[in-house]
Motif scaffolding. Structure first.
Motif, PDB file in Angstrom:
ATOM      1  N   LEU A  24       0.835  -1.199   0.000  1.00 55.12           N
ATOM      2  CA  LEU A  24       0.000   0.000   0.000  1.00 55.12           C
ATOM      3  C   LEU A  24       0.871   1.250   0.000  1.00 55.12           C
ATOM      4  CD1 LEU A  24      -2.587   1.606   0.239  1.00 55.12           C
ATOM      5  CD2 LEU A  24      -2.652   1.059   2.691  1.00 55.12           C
ATOM      6  N   LEU A  80      -4.194  -5.502  -1.966  1.00 54.03           N
ATOM      7  CA  LEU A  80      -3.891  -5.684  -0.550  1.00 54.03           C
ATOM      8  C   LEU A  80      -4.662  -6.880  -0.023  1.00 54.03           C
ATOM      9  CD1 LEU A  80      -4.372  -1.934   0.390  1.00 54.03           C
ATOM     10  CD2 LEU A  80      -2.286  -3.036  -0.439  1.00 54.03           C
ATOM     11  N   ALA A  83      -4.866  -1.688   5.142  1.00 54.11           N
ATOM     12  CA  ALA A  83      -6.156  -1.160   4.703  1.00 54.11           C
ATOM     13  C   ALA A  83      -7.100  -0.837   5.850  1.00 54.11           C
ATOM     14  CB  ALA A  83      -6.827  -2.154   3.755  1.00 54.11           C
ATOM     15  N   LEU A 116      -5.536   4.752   1.303  1.00 52.87           N
ATOM     16  CA  LEU A 116      -6.161   4.068   0.162  1.00 52.87           C
ATOM     17  C   LEU A 116      -6.583   5.076  -0.905  1.00 52.87           C
ATOM     18  CD1 LEU A 116      -8.502   1.399   1.833  1.00 52.87           C
ATOM     19  CD2 LEU A 116      -6.203   1.068   0.927  1.00 52.87           C
ATOM     20  N   VAL A 130      -8.955  -4.512  -2.288  1.00 55.21           N
ATOM     21  CA  VAL A 130      -8.760  -4.837  -0.879  1.00 55.21           C
ATOM     22  C   VAL A 130      -9.474  -6.151  -0.601  1.00 55.21           C
ATOM     23  CG1 VAL A 130      -9.203  -4.113   1.497  1.00 55.21           C
ATOM     24  CG2 VAL A 130      -8.589  -2.400  -0.242  1.00 55.21           C
ATOM     25  N   GLU A 178     -11.315  -3.094   7.109  1.00 49.81           N
ATOM     26  CA  GLU A 178     -10.765  -3.038   5.755  1.00 49.81           C
ATOM     27  C   GLU A 178     -11.858  -2.659   4.748  1.00 49.81           C
ATOM     28  OE1 GLU A 178      -7.097  -6.227   5.939  1.00 49.81           O
ATOM     29  OE2 GLU A 178      -9.115  -7.035   5.689  1.00 49.81           O
ATOM     30  N   ALA A 201     -12.005   0.805   2.474  1.00 52.14           N
ATOM     31  CA  ALA A 201     -12.108   0.784   1.013  1.00 52.14           C
ATOM     32  C   ALA A 201     -13.332   1.568   0.547  1.00 52.14           C
ATOM     33  CB  ALA A 201     -12.184  -0.663   0.520  1.00 52.14           C
ATOM     34  N   TYR A 248     -13.387  -5.371  -3.701  1.00 55.86           N
ATOM     35  CA  TYR A 248     -13.297  -5.964  -2.364  1.00 55.86           C
ATOM     36  C   TYR A 248     -13.915  -7.356  -2.403  1.00 55.86           C
ATOM     37  CZ  TYR A 248     -13.917  -6.871   2.603  1.00 55.86           C
ATOM     38  OH  TYR A 248     -13.871  -7.447   3.850  1.00 55.86           O
TER      39      TYR A 248
END
Length: 403
Positions: free
Chosen positions: A244, A258, A266, A310, A320, A334, A338, A371
């Motif tokens: 990151l 990530l 994250a 991010l 992520v 996380e 995101a 994600y």
């Protein structure tokens, strides 16, 4: 199948032991209310509303993270050069060309060196996109016996990514700095302090690893067979944190991935869930600069939070990923991070992650910010890699054809 990029189970257990008596919250009902800083609020209290304004804000936020968390990021060393030590043109049963490359971080062959392992597919017409990341265990060179090499190849994502038309470039993170508090004494922070014009205390181990990923990219940019506009930086766990930081600093990376990066990666620091800032700084004091310790047990005092880091990837592709049983990395934190970053992507007319947590298991969501919440534990699995490939195919518009 767990490639060495993900071989960290014992290290995570060690972190838990080092945390000792520190209380770790894994009960969502005990998460206290928190207020996130806005990525759009400038130092003088104004609000960013345009892409042009964001470019100035981006530089301000990047410096906040450098000053308070990761340290300063130097450039490439003068005289850096490369030597291809061996080539196997029949790797993976003929599907790939494998090269072992020495990346010398200075003008002489006596300079500190990274040993880069590169796989490129043989069945792609046109330039090849490449995933770049560090690994946790030394991968045997071509000089090792064939059985040892094949065993390591079978453990990794090489065949899966090669079949999808992607190359893989990786190096052992210990080539840059050993993962312990004294690692700086023999690592890049000491051996290159003069040439890089930076003192060891001005950056930290995660910054060194991030810097190393950019040096791998420097090498890839010299190869005519590599698509220089489709180089993807990827990392799992602590290397995810470093990936990151690499992606935030080095805009040449077209996409940032990530995997279970957690606290310092994250996940939102202000959520008191799983690993915390204090636990990080106690178990791994070498990962971050000294200033970061000022926020132990006081994440609310941080002038920034990870969703803003991010956001610095925008407008490039960002993915992520979390694992359902990996409470230590705070999957919800996380996800929310995101989702917040997607507000900056909206400035560019790009869509991020929507909906609420948890999303459907084992399902990729999001557009230019992706994600997923994979079933299972803290690891990097074939399912994860398949999502990253599909996301890259959608967002990086590959031009090479597979035959």
């Amino acid at each position: 199948m767990a490639f060495s990029w993900a071989r960290v189970g014992l290290l995570v257990a060690g972190a838990l032991l080092c945390a000792g008596a520190q209380k770790t919250n894994k009960d969502e009902s005990k998460v206290q209310p928190y207020t996130l800083p806005s990525a759009f609020t400038t130092p003088d209290g104004k609000t960013v509303r345009t892409v042009k304004q964001w470019q100035k804000q981006r530089a301000y936020l990047l410096k906040l993270f450098a000053d308070n968390e990761y340290g300063r990021m130097p450039g490439a060393p003068a005289g850096m050069h490369y030597r291809v030590d061996s080539v196997d043109r029949n790797a993976l049963d003929g599907a790939a060309v494998r090269s072992d490359v020495s990346v010398f971080l200075g003008p002489s062959d006596g300079a500190p060196v990274m040993h880069v392992l590169l796989y490129l597919p043989t069945h792609v017409a046109g330039k090849v996109p490449v995933f770049v990341g560090l690994n946790f265990a030394v991968v045997p060179p071509l000089s090792a016996d064939a059985a040892t090499r094949k065993r390591e190849e079978d453990r990794g994502p090489f065949a899966q990514l090669i079949a999808a038309g992607y190359g893989v470039a990786t190096a052992w993170y210990g080539d840059l700095e050993a993962d312990n508090p004294d690692g700086w004494k023999t690592g890049v922070r000491s051996t290159l302090a003069g040439p890089l014009h930076i003192q060891p205390q001005e950056w930290a181990t995660l910054g060194v690893w991030a810097w190393g990923m950019s040096r791998i990219q420097d090498y890839l940019l010299t190869l005519p067979e590599v698509d220089t506009h489709r180089i993807i930086v990827v990392g799992h766990s602590r290397i995810g944190k470093a990936a990151l930081w690499a992606g935030a600093n080095d805009i040449r990376f077209a996409m940032v991935v990530l995997n279970d990066s957690g606290e310092g990666g994250a996940a939102l620091a202000r959520r008191d869930f799983g690993e915390t800032t204090q636990i990080l700084n106690t178990a791994f004091p070498h990962w971050f600069v000294a200033r970061f310790r000022d926020f132990n047990n006081n994440a609310a005092a941080m002038p920034m939070d990870q969703h803003e880091l991010l956001s610095l990837i925008a407008p490039r592709a960002l993915y992520v990923a979390s694992a359902s049983d990996d409470w230590w990395s705070d999957p919800k934190g996380e996800f929310l991070s995101a989702q917040e970053a997607g507000k900056v992507y909206a400035l560019y007319g790009l869509k991020g992650v929507t909906g609420s947590f948890p999303p459907p298991l084992d399902t990729s969501i999001g557009d230019h910010v992706g994600y997923h919440l994979r079933t299972g534990q803290h690891d990097m699995m074939p399912f994860d890699w398949s999502q990253y490939v599909a996301f890259a195919n959608r967002n990086l518009k590959p031009t090479g054809s597979i035959h």
